[in-house]
Scaffold this active site. Structure first.
Site, PDB file in Angstrom:
ATOM      1  N   HIS A 101       5.692   4.449  -5.893  1.00 50.92           N
ATOM      2  CA  HIS A 101       4.797   3.418  -6.427  1.00 50.92           C
ATOM      3  C   HIS A 101       3.605   4.029  -7.174  1.00 50.92           C
ATOM      4  O   HIS A 101       3.215   5.174  -6.933  1.00 50.92           O
ATOM      5  CB  HIS A 101       4.279   2.528  -5.294  1.00 50.92           C
ATOM      6  CG  HIS A 101       3.426   3.264  -4.289  1.00 50.92           C
ATOM      7  ND1 HIS A 101       2.102   3.549  -4.510  1.00 50.92           N
ATOM      8  CD2 HIS A 101       3.733   3.786  -3.080  1.00 50.92           C
ATOM      9  CE1 HIS A 101       1.612   4.202  -3.472  1.00 50.92           C
ATOM     10  NE2 HIS A 101       2.587   4.368  -2.589  1.00 50.92           N
ATOM     11  N   ARG A 150       2.765  -2.715  -2.918  1.00 53.88           N
ATOM     12  CA  ARG A 150       2.585  -1.713  -3.964  1.00 53.88           C
ATOM     13  C   ARG A 150       3.925  -1.218  -4.509  1.00 53.88           C
ATOM     14  O   ARG A 150       4.042  -0.935  -5.698  1.00 53.88           O
ATOM     15  CB  ARG A 150       1.724  -0.549  -3.470  1.00 53.88           C
ATOM     16  CG  ARG A 150       2.216   0.190  -2.225  1.00 53.88           C
ATOM     17  CD  ARG A 150       1.103   1.110  -1.720  1.00 53.88           C
ATOM     18  NE  ARG A 150       1.473   1.949  -0.586  1.00 53.88           N
ATOM     19  CZ  ARG A 150       1.370   1.587   0.681  1.00 53.88           C
ATOM     20  NH1 ARG A 150       0.947   0.368   0.988  1.00 53.88           N
ATOM     21  NH2 ARG A 150       1.677   2.424   1.659  1.00 53.88           N
ATOM     22  N   GLU A 204       6.427   3.168   3.781  1.00 54.09           N
ATOM     23  CA  GLU A 204       5.767   4.456   3.944  1.00 54.09           C
ATOM     24  C   GLU A 204       5.745   4.838   5.418  1.00 54.09           C
ATOM     25  O   GLU A 204       5.855   3.986   6.314  1.00 54.09           O
ATOM     26  CB  GLU A 204       4.342   4.371   3.373  1.00 54.09           C
ATOM     27  CG  GLU A 204       3.491   5.621   3.497  1.00 54.09           C
ATOM     28  CD  GLU A 204       4.115   6.850   2.842  1.00 54.09           C
ATOM     29  OE1 GLU A 204       5.114   7.379   3.398  1.00 54.09           O
ATOM     30  OE2 GLU A 204       3.602   7.291   1.808  1.00 54.09           O
ATOM     31  N   HIS A 274       7.975   4.955  -1.394  1.00 51.67           N
ATOM     32  CA  HIS A 274       6.743   5.676  -1.077  1.00 51.67           C
ATOM     33  C   HIS A 274       6.992   7.171  -0.949  1.00 51.67           C
ATOM     34  O   HIS A 274       8.141   7.614  -0.857  1.00 51.67           O
ATOM     35  CB  HIS A 274       6.174   5.127   0.232  1.00 51.67           C
ATOM     36  CG  HIS A 274       6.012   3.643   0.213  1.00 51.67           C
ATOM     37  ND1 HIS A 274       4.840   3.023  -0.132  1.00 51.67           N
ATOM     38  CD2 HIS A 274       6.914   2.657   0.463  1.00 51.67           C
ATOM     39  CE1 HIS A 274       5.010   1.707  -0.087  1.00 51.67           C
ATOM     40  NE2 HIS A 274       6.257   1.462   0.271  1.00 51.67           N
TER      41      HIS A 274
END
Length: 346
Positions: A101, A150, A204, A274
């Site tokens: 991202h 994100r 993440e 991520h």
């Protein structure tokens, strides 16, 4: 696949206009139902991957042990396949694009983010747009993102730059009502969409009690070496958080069970996720050791291209800017796809 999940998949198909061939009987070992719709025929074994023939579409059932299957129906053949008449069990080649991202608001503030759901900065938005331009000539049939905004923003903004101009649509399979309310009833509209599947397994790494703390202040408090160990060791987690090894367990398992079967069928896949979940997947793709992966750094908003061919992942690096044609000559198929786009949009 449990019986409940199996019957749920059948119910989903029936609710979308497919019906079961009268020859179908459920047995104990090798059930093979037939679903038929306009010019469409699919046959799959209960414990195997699907195979299909279609004049206007393709259907995939990817079994995931200990979880419900991912069921993806694509009403239009992959643009790189033209209008195919046979969906093979193992395609010759497929593209896999990985994108970390763009910069988030907490990246900008130098805070540990982990699984806190923070949006992109203006710079992050621009990074996602530039990433999209780099992959604008590479076929994409299916998008996977984490459950965090994100990564989803990055996927959506990147696909808005693609020359095919297909609309990325997040699939909602949380419950039957979500499925029902998010149905698309126009076949023509479906042809202009790309399904986006969100999965928490691609989130993440969870940073535990470090989440929200300033990285420099944390280093000053606990010592640079201790923070480095939390951040860069493979199997040592931060307080009440995940190690990279723990993150890899969920991310790689999801990739192998849900995403890799799509590549086997020739689907071109993009993953927007991520730093640590993508490092974990790259560890699997490149067969890195636990020592090699801890030194792997991924820049925000920079796509990485792999070619899946003959059961192997071939790393091609980052696609260049749109004005540079080099990446599209890596394989004949990608070069032909770009040529086709050039002819369509001249």
């Amino acid at each position: 696949m449990t019986a409940a999940a199996f019957h749920q998949a059948i119910g989903t198909l029936q609710s979308n206009g497919y019906f079961i061939d009268s020859s179908f009987k459920q047995g104990s070992g090798n059930t093979s139902p037939h679903f038929i719709s306009k010019g469409f025929h699919v046959n799959f074994g209960l414990f195997g991957r699907g195979s299909c023939r279609s004049r206007g579409g393709s259907f995939i059932v990817a079994q995931a042990p200990a979880s419900q299957p991912t069921v993806v129906y694509d009403p239009v053949s992959s643009p790189s396949h033209n209008i195919t008449t046979e969906c093979r069990k193992k395609a010759n080649e497929a593209a896999l694009i990985l994108i970390r991202h763009g910069e988030s608001l907490w990246n900008e503030k130098n805070l540990f983010t982990g699984c806190v759901d923070v949006p992109l900065t203006k710079k992050g938005v621009q990074e996602a747009i530039e990433a999209g331009k780099r992959i604008s000539n590479i076929p994409v049939d299916l998008i996977y993102t984490s459950a965090l905004i994100r990564a989803q923003m990055t996927a959506m903004l990147a696909m808005m730059q693609h020359r095919r101009k297909k609309v990325p649509i997040i699939t909602h399979n949380e419950n039957e009502q979500a499925k029902s309310w998010s149905q698309i009833f126009s076949e023509e509209t479906k042809k202009r969409c790309i399904p986006v599947i969100t999965a928490w397994q691609l989130n993440e790494r969870m940073y535990g009690e470090l989440q929200g703390l300033n990285k420099q202040e944390t280093a000053d408090r606990y010592g640079k070496d201790q923070v480095h160990e939390w951040r860069r060791s493979y199997d040592i987690p931060p307080p009440n958080g995940e190690s990279l090894e723990m993150c890899a367990d969920r991310a790689v398992s999801y990739f192998k069970e849900q995403i890799e079967p799509q590549l086997l069928f020739g689907k071109n896949v993009m993953i927007a996720a991520h730093g640590n979940s993508l490092r974990s997947i790259i560890m699997y793709l490149d067969k890195l050791t636990s020592q090699e992966v801890i030194s792997l750094e991924l820049s925000t908003g920079i796509p990485m291209l792999y070619i899946f061919k003959e059961g192997k992942f071939i790393r091609r690096g980052s696609p260049p800017a749109p004005t540079e044609a080099g990446v599209y000559a890596y394989t004949k198929r990608l070069a032909l796809y770009r040529q086709k786009l050039d002819e369509m949009f001249q």
